[in-house]
Design an enzyme around this catalytic site. Structure first.
Site, PDB file in Angstrom:
ATOM      1  N   THR A 182       0.889  -1.157   0.000  1.00  0.00           N
ATOM      2  CA  THR A 182       0.000   0.000   0.000  1.00  0.00           C
ATOM      3  C   THR A 182       0.921   1.199   0.000  1.00  0.00           C
ATOM      4  OG1 THR A 182      -1.665  -1.201   1.293  1.00  0.00           O
ATOM      5  CG2 THR A 182      -1.765   1.169   1.435  1.00  0.00           C
ATOM      6  N   ARG A 210     -14.048  -6.785  -2.733  1.00  0.00           N
ATOM      7  CA  ARG A 210     -13.316  -6.881  -1.464  1.00  0.00           C
ATOM      8  C   ARG A 210     -12.822  -5.504  -1.043  1.00  0.00           C
ATOM      9  NH1 ARG A 210      -7.739  -5.627   0.192  1.00  0.00           N
ATOM     10  NH2 ARG A 210      -7.258  -6.947   1.983  1.00  0.00           N
ATOM     11  N   ILE A 211     -12.959  -5.192   0.243  1.00  0.00           N
ATOM     12  CA  ILE A 211     -12.468  -3.944   0.812  1.00  0.00           C
ATOM     13  C   ILE A 211     -11.450  -4.271   1.885  1.00  0.00           C
ATOM     14  CG2 ILE A 211     -13.088  -1.898   2.165  1.00  0.00           C
ATOM     15  CD1 ILE A 211     -15.810  -1.971   0.715  1.00  0.00           C
ATOM     16  N   GLY A 212     -10.321  -3.606   1.850  1.00  0.00           N
ATOM     17  CA  GLY A 212      -9.257  -3.871   2.809  1.00  0.00           C
ATOM     18  C   GLY A 212      -9.242  -2.892   3.962  1.00  0.00           C
ATOM     19  N   ASP A 213      -8.088  -2.810   4.624  1.00  0.00           N
ATOM     20  CA  ASP A 213      -7.973  -1.966   5.808  1.00  0.00           C
ATOM     21  C   ASP A 213      -7.789  -0.495   5.494  1.00  0.00           C
ATOM     22  OD1 ASP A 213      -4.706  -1.278   6.305  1.00  0.00           O
ATOM     23  OD2 ASP A 213      -5.179  -2.916   4.941  1.00  0.00           O
ATOM     24  N   THR A 232       0.115  -0.769   6.513  1.00  0.00           N
ATOM     25  CA  THR A 232       0.249  -1.509   5.261  1.00  0.00           C
ATOM     26  C   THR A 232       0.484  -2.974   5.575  1.00  0.00           C
ATOM     27  OG1 THR A 232       1.569  -1.778   3.240  1.00  0.00           O
ATOM     28  CG2 THR A 232       2.732  -0.962   5.176  1.00  0.00           C
ATOM     29  N   LYS A 234      -1.259  -7.058   5.276  1.00  0.00           N
ATOM     30  CA  LYS A 234      -2.407  -7.920   5.032  1.00  0.00           C
ATOM     31  C   LYS A 234      -3.645  -7.277   5.636  1.00  0.00           C
ATOM     32  CE  LYS A 234      -3.948 -12.699   5.650  1.00  0.00           C
ATOM     33  NZ  LYS A 234      -3.566 -14.023   6.201  1.00  0.00           N
ATOM     34  N   GLY A 235      -4.511  -6.768   4.780  1.00  0.00           N
ATOM     35  CA  GLY A 235      -5.634  -5.969   5.237  1.00  0.00           C
ATOM     36  C   GLY A 235      -6.519  -6.648   6.259  1.00  0.00           C
TER      37      GLY A 235
END
Length: 316
Positions: A182, A210-213, A232, A234-235
């Site tokens: 990221t 999919r939505i990450g952190d 940054t 693994k979400g």
């Protein structure tokens, strides 16, 4: 107390023998973006302006997983997301962008021009059109390197890190996914004003939708009167651990220093190989923590300290 800035270009399983043709452009981009941020702080630009400016530059660089360099979904498309926040707790976030040139600037517009915090997919892109935000055909964001990454990931039936390496069947992880890079930036000015900004293309071969952190307040991005944090890795792991907010909470409620709080969260609250972050405090402290092999990162302070690094170092 003086100004300070830190930025990252992603954490993950970055091999120590990363070829020069892959390492050097990233280091050069970090240096350029750091210089831009430092110049803006010296010119007394607000931290919110500084982090947006730096992340825009990182988004425009094809060597990082955001904007121009965004990795591809399982359907070969891009779905970009971003978040921005300052010490007043004003914030804005976006997800599911396919054609917006700079997701971070749209996130700021959500913060400043709407009664909301988070817009996604068709609604976010409709808002971008209303605001006259620069857009590009999706082909602008699809690089040859990311096409190859998606091909490798599909062949191995996994959600893959964004660093192109030979994929061996014995390296496939049990849960079928891994962390991805990221970009982000945090800054504080001489008055203790803070801001954080984060942007990403997500995971290689991720499911559509999919939505990450990154756009989730308190997970990948957070700022309050104590610190500003951009995460940054693994979400899913970062979301579960509410990484960015926990750093601030440990400072606020336990009285830990920025370094102590960030180290505790990265080392004790997340699994090894999943998480990295950059953070600054209201007094100008900087920390750049990660439990992955490496993290593309850079920082500078008003007293003259400056660093650009990838793998562990004494100042990390």
């Amino acid at each position: 107390m003086g100004w300070a800035i830190a930025l990252h270009g992603g954490a993950g399983d970055i091999p120590l023998d990363l070829p020069p043709e892959r390492r050097e452009p990233r280091e050069a981009a970090l240096r350029q973006c750091l210089d831009i941020g430092v110049a803006a702080l010296k010119a007394k630009r607000a931290p919110l302006d500084v982090v947006e400016l730096v992340v825009r530059e990182l988004e425009n660089c094809p060597h990082f997983n955001a904007g121009r360099g965004s990795v591809l979904t399982s359907q070969g498309t891009v779905e970009m997301e971003a978040c921005i926040m300052d010490n007043t707790k004003k914030c804005g976030a976006v997800s599911g962008l396919t054609n917006v040139m700079n997701a971070i600037s749209l996130a700021r517009l959500v913060m400043e021009k709407t009664p909301h915090i988070y817009l996604a997919f068709e609604g976010a892109e409709a808002f971008a059109r209303e605001q006259g935000v620069e857009t590009m055909d999706q082909s602008h964001f699809i690089t040859l390197e990311n096409i190859e990454r998606l091909k490798q990931a599909k062949e191995s039936n996994r959600v893959q890190v964004d660093y192109t390496q030979p994929i061996l069947k014995e390296t496939i992880v049990a849960d079928g996914e891994s962390q991805v890079g990221t970009v982000g930036c945090v800054a504080v000015d001489v008055h203790g004003n803070l801001a954080a900004a984060t942007s990403t293309g997500g995971l290689v071969n991720k499911m559509v939708g999919r939505i990450g952190d990154t756009p989730i307040i308190g997970a990948g991005t957070y700022a309050n009167s104590f610190c500003a944090v951009s995460a940054t890795g693994k979400g899913e792991a970062i979301i579960r651990a509410t990484v960015a907010r926990d750093v601030a909470a440990l400072m606020e409620y336990k009285g830990l220093s920025l370094q102590e709080a960030a180290a505790y969260v990265v080392e004790k609250c997340t699994s090894k190989g999943t998480t990295g972050l950059v953070a600054v405090s209201c007094t100008g402290e900087i920390t750049m923590q990660f439990n992955t092999t490496g993290m593309f990162r850079a920082c500078a302070t008003e007293d003259g300290h400056s660093e650009i690094a990838i793998w562990p170092s004494l100042s990390s």
